[in-house]
Design a protein around this motif. Structure first.
Motif, PDB file in Angstrom:
ATOM      1  N   MET A  66       0.851  -1.184   0.000  1.00 58.55           N
ATOM      2  CA  MET A  66       0.000   0.000   0.000  1.00 58.55           C
ATOM      3  C   MET A  66       0.891   1.239   0.000  1.00 58.55           C
ATOM      4  N   TYR A  67       0.425   2.306  -0.634  1.00 60.25           N
ATOM      5  CA  TYR A  67       1.214   3.531  -0.651  1.00 60.25           C
ATOM      6  C   TYR A  67       0.296   4.736  -0.753  1.00 60.25           C
ATOM      7  N   GLY A  68       0.824   5.888  -0.365  1.00 59.38           N
ATOM      8  CA  GLY A  68       0.075   7.126  -0.479  1.00 59.38           C
ATOM      9  C   GLY A  68       0.897   8.182  -1.186  1.00 59.38           C
ATOM     10  N   GLU A  69       0.217   9.151  -1.761  1.00 57.17           N
ATOM     11  CA  GLU A  69       0.860  10.283  -2.414  1.00 57.17           C
ATOM     12  C   GLU A  69       0.708  11.515  -1.523  1.00 57.17           C
ATOM     13  N   VAL A  70       1.780  12.263  -1.382  1.00 56.55           N
ATOM     14  CA  VAL A  70       1.738  13.458  -0.550  1.00 56.55           C
ATOM     15  C   VAL A  70       0.733  14.451  -1.130  1.00 56.55           C
ATOM     16  N   VAL A  71      -0.226  14.843  -0.289  1.00 52.88           N
ATOM     17  CA  VAL A  71      -1.212  15.855  -0.664  1.00 52.88           C
ATOM     18  C   VAL A  71      -0.754  17.225  -0.197  1.00 52.88           C
ATOM     19  N   ARG A  72      -0.264  17.272   1.032  1.00 56.24           N
ATOM     20  CA  ARG A  72       0.232  18.524   1.595  1.00 56.24           C
ATOM     21  C   ARG A  72       1.093  18.200   2.810  1.00 56.24           C
ATOM     22  N   THR A  73       1.929  19.150   3.200  1.00 51.61           N
ATOM     23  CA  THR A  73       2.746  19.026   4.402  1.00 51.61           C
ATOM     24  C   THR A  73       2.604  20.301   5.221  1.00 51.61           C
ATOM     25  N   GLU A  74       2.935  20.181   6.507  1.00 49.06           N
ATOM     26  CA  GLU A  74       2.882  21.338   7.402  1.00 49.06           C
ATOM     27  C   GLU A  74       3.948  21.183   8.475  1.00 49.06           C
ATOM     28  N   GLN A  75       4.738  22.230   8.678  1.00 53.41           N
ATOM     29  CA  GLN A  75       5.747  22.226   9.735  1.00 53.41           C
ATOM     30  C   GLN A  75       5.049  22.621  11.034  1.00 53.41           C
ATOM     31  N   LEU A  76       4.687  21.637  11.850  1.00 55.55           N
ATOM     32  CA  LEU A  76       3.956  21.909  13.077  1.00 55.55           C
ATOM     33  C   LEU A  76       4.823  22.590  14.115  1.00 55.55           C
ATOM     34  N   THR A  77       6.055  22.111  14.251  1.00 56.52           N
ATOM     35  CA  THR A  77       7.047  22.688  15.156  1.00 56.52           C
ATOM     36  C   THR A  77       8.400  22.528  14.477  1.00 56.52           C
ATOM     37  N   ALA A 131      13.367   8.910   8.075  1.00 60.17           N
ATOM     38  CA  ALA A 131      11.980   9.367   8.106  1.00 60.17           C
ATOM     39  C   ALA A 131      11.900  10.885   8.194  1.00 60.17           C
ATOM     40  N   GLY A 132      12.649  11.472   9.127  1.00 58.91           N
ATOM     41  CA  GLY A 132      12.610  12.917   9.294  1.00 58.91           C
ATOM     42  C   GLY A 132      13.100  13.661   8.077  1.00 58.91           C
ATOM     43  N   ARG A 133      14.166  13.171   7.470  1.00 57.47           N
ATOM     44  CA  ARG A 133      14.700  13.831   6.275  1.00 57.47           C
ATOM     45  C   ARG A 133      13.683  13.774   5.136  1.00 57.47           C
ATOM     46  N   TRP A 134      13.026  12.624   4.968  1.00 57.32           N
ATOM     47  CA  TRP A 134      12.017  12.513   3.920  1.00 57.32           C
ATOM     48  C   TRP A 134      10.876  13.501   4.168  1.00 57.32           C
ATOM     49  N   ALA A 135      10.411  13.565   5.418  1.00 60.03           N
ATOM     50  CA  ALA A 135       9.286  14.442   5.742  1.00 60.03           C
ATOM     51  C   ALA A 135       9.625  15.909   5.485  1.00 60.03           C
ATOM     52  N   LEU A 136      10.836  16.313   5.827  1.00 62.91           N
ATOM     53  CA  LEU A 136      11.233  17.706   5.643  1.00 62.91           C
ATOM     54  C   LEU A 136      11.253  18.110   4.168  1.00 62.91           C
ATOM     55  N   HIS A 137      11.557  17.160   3.304  1.00 69.90           N
ATOM     56  CA  HIS A 137      11.698  17.476   1.885  1.00 69.90           C
ATOM     57  C   HIS A 137      10.515  16.986   1.039  1.00 69.90           C
ATOM     58  N   ALA A 138       9.498  16.397   1.679  1.00 66.08           N
ATOM     59  CA  ALA A 138       8.368  15.846   0.933  1.00 66.08           C
ATOM     60  C   ALA A 138       7.598  16.948   0.217  1.00 66.08           C
ATOM     61  N   GLU A 139       7.184  16.655  -1.008  1.00 65.41           N
ATOM     62  CA  GLU A 139       6.415  17.585  -1.817  1.00 65.41           C
ATOM     63  C   GLU A 139       5.184  16.872  -2.372  1.00 65.41           C
ATOM     64  N   PRO A 140       4.130  17.647  -2.685  1.00 65.92           N
ATOM     65  CA  PRO A 140       2.936  17.019  -3.269  1.00 65.92           C
ATOM     66  C   PRO A 140       3.286  16.143  -4.469  1.00 65.92           C
ATOM     67  N   GLY A 141       2.736  14.941  -4.468  1.00 63.69           N
ATOM     68  CA  GLY A 141       3.016  13.980  -5.533  1.00 63.69           C
ATOM     69  C   GLY A 141       4.048  12.943  -5.159  1.00 63.69           C
ATOM     70  N   ASP A 142       4.901  13.222  -4.151  1.00 67.67           N
ATOM     71  CA  ASP A 142       5.843  12.220  -3.671  1.00 67.67           C
ATOM     72  C   ASP A 142       5.062  11.037  -3.093  1.00 67.67           C
ATOM     73  N   ARG A 143       5.652   9.856  -3.191  1.00 68.75           N
ATOM     74  CA  ARG A 143       4.963   8.656  -2.723  1.00 68.75           C
ATOM     75  C   ARG A 143       5.702   8.005  -1.552  1.00 68.75           C
ATOM     76  N   LEU A 144       4.914   7.390  -0.680  1.00 65.09           N
ATOM     77  CA  LEU A 144       5.468   6.664   0.458  1.00 65.09           C
ATOM     78  C   LEU A 144       4.761   5.319   0.549  1.00 65.09           C
ATOM     79  N   GLN A 145       5.563   4.241   0.528  1.00 63.26           N
ATOM     80  CA  GLN A 145       5.015   2.887   0.621  1.00 63.26           C
ATOM     81  C   GLN A 145       5.066   2.413   2.067  1.00 63.26           C
ATOM     82  N   PHE A 146       4.065   1.608   2.452  1.00 62.27           N
ATOM     83  CA  PHE A 146       4.004   1.126   3.828  1.00 62.27           C
ATOM     84  C   PHE A 146       3.158  -0.129   3.915  1.00 62.27           C
ATOM     85  N   ARG A 147       3.253  -0.792   5.062  1.00 63.96           N
ATOM     86  CA  ARG A 147       2.383  -1.907   5.403  1.00 63.96           C
ATOM     87  C   ARG A 147       1.603  -1.529   6.663  1.00 63.96           C
TER      88      ARG A 147
END
Length: 269
Positions: free
Chosen positions: A1-12, A97-113
């Motif tokens: 299963m995977y998802g595509e980045v819709v949006r990101t937000e720097q919470l802190t 994980a943190g590095r990916w999140a910081l640079h994630a952009e809409p359309g990027d994909r992340l696979q997971f179980r």
């Protein structure tokens, strides 16, 4: 299963929210516990493939080309919109994980179980105690939201300073205690007891307490000792797990985590 980045937000400064969507999430099962998580696969720089990929095939690749697995808390699942929210701890370009999140952009994909299930606040408990650092903050936030209405909910969270604080809500009677690392010398010895000292100074709760203690290894161990030694929480009502260990990178910690956990679980009081 995977998802595509819709949006990101720097919470802190240390926490990034990533919202995933798209058809790769079809069939995602809504979590049935508070501390539900997905097993994410973060691709190394040497990867010559992209998401989605075949798990069995990538396991045959050299180590530097295989994905790095990380457990990430399910912060929220909006079934109507088909959106999965993950809040990911990030400390600059350290950790996959943190590095990916910081640079994630809409359309990027992340696979997971997953998702897989974890801790659930005991509905029959008299009160709740949730303790951890930024790495556990997403799970603590969900735990607080899952606590029963009207019962006391005590949260103790360690962050760098006031900029690391986020708004927490709960149907319970919520009391939040923020602990700032900036107020303590940044040595292993000074930080190891930071959360434990705070927990030990709290008013002693009445009745049965359901507790969730997750985060840095030495700190969770110190909190566990306080809770069990002082008979604040029974072992049967304690979820305690180290996500990381100060001074070690992700792979170094994964190599010794099993031995560490067995050593901690062998402690009796």
């Amino acid at each position: 299963m995977y998802g595509e980045v819709v949006r990101t937000e720097q919470l802190t400064p240390q926490l990034v929210r990533v919202v995933l969507g798209g058809p790769g999430l079809d069939g995602f099962a809504a979590p049935v516990t508070a501390d539900a998580y997905v097993n994410c696969s973060f691709l190394p720089a040497a990867a010559a493939y992209d998401v989605p990929f075949d798990d069995a095939q990538v396991r045959e690749l050299p180590r530097d080309q295989r994905p790095f697995p990380r457990r990430i808390t399910v912060r929220g699942w909006d079934a109507e919109r088909g959106e999965l929210t993950l809040d990911i701890a990030a400390h600059g370009d350290v950790g996959y994980a943190g590095r990916w999140a910081l640079h994630a952009e809409p359309g990027d994909r992340l696979q997971f179980r997953g998702p897989a299930d974890g801790y659930l606040p005991d509905p029959d408990a008299d009160g709740y105690l949730f303790v951890g650092d930024e790495s556990a903050l997403p799970a603590i936030a969900v735990c607080a939201e899952w606590a029963p209405a009207g019962k006391p909910v005590t949260v103790v969270v360690e962050v760098e300073d006031a900029a690391g604080e986020v708004e927490l809500t709960s149907p319970g009677d919520l009391a939040v205690h923020w602990v700032h690392r900036a107020d303590r010398a940044h040595t292993d010895e000074a930080l190891a007891d930071l959360l434990a000292d705070t927990v030990a100074a709290l008013p002693r709760p009445d009745g049965v307490v359901s507790a969730f203690v997750h985060g840095e290894a030495a700190e969770t161990r110190a909190v566990r000792r306080v809770l069990l030694r002082e008979r604040i929480v029974d072992l049967d009502h304690l979820s305690c797990s180290p996500y990381w260990r100060r001074g070690l990178d992700d792979e170094q910690w994964r190599a010794i985590k099993g031995d560490w956990v067995r050593e901690v679980n062998a402690e009796t009081f």
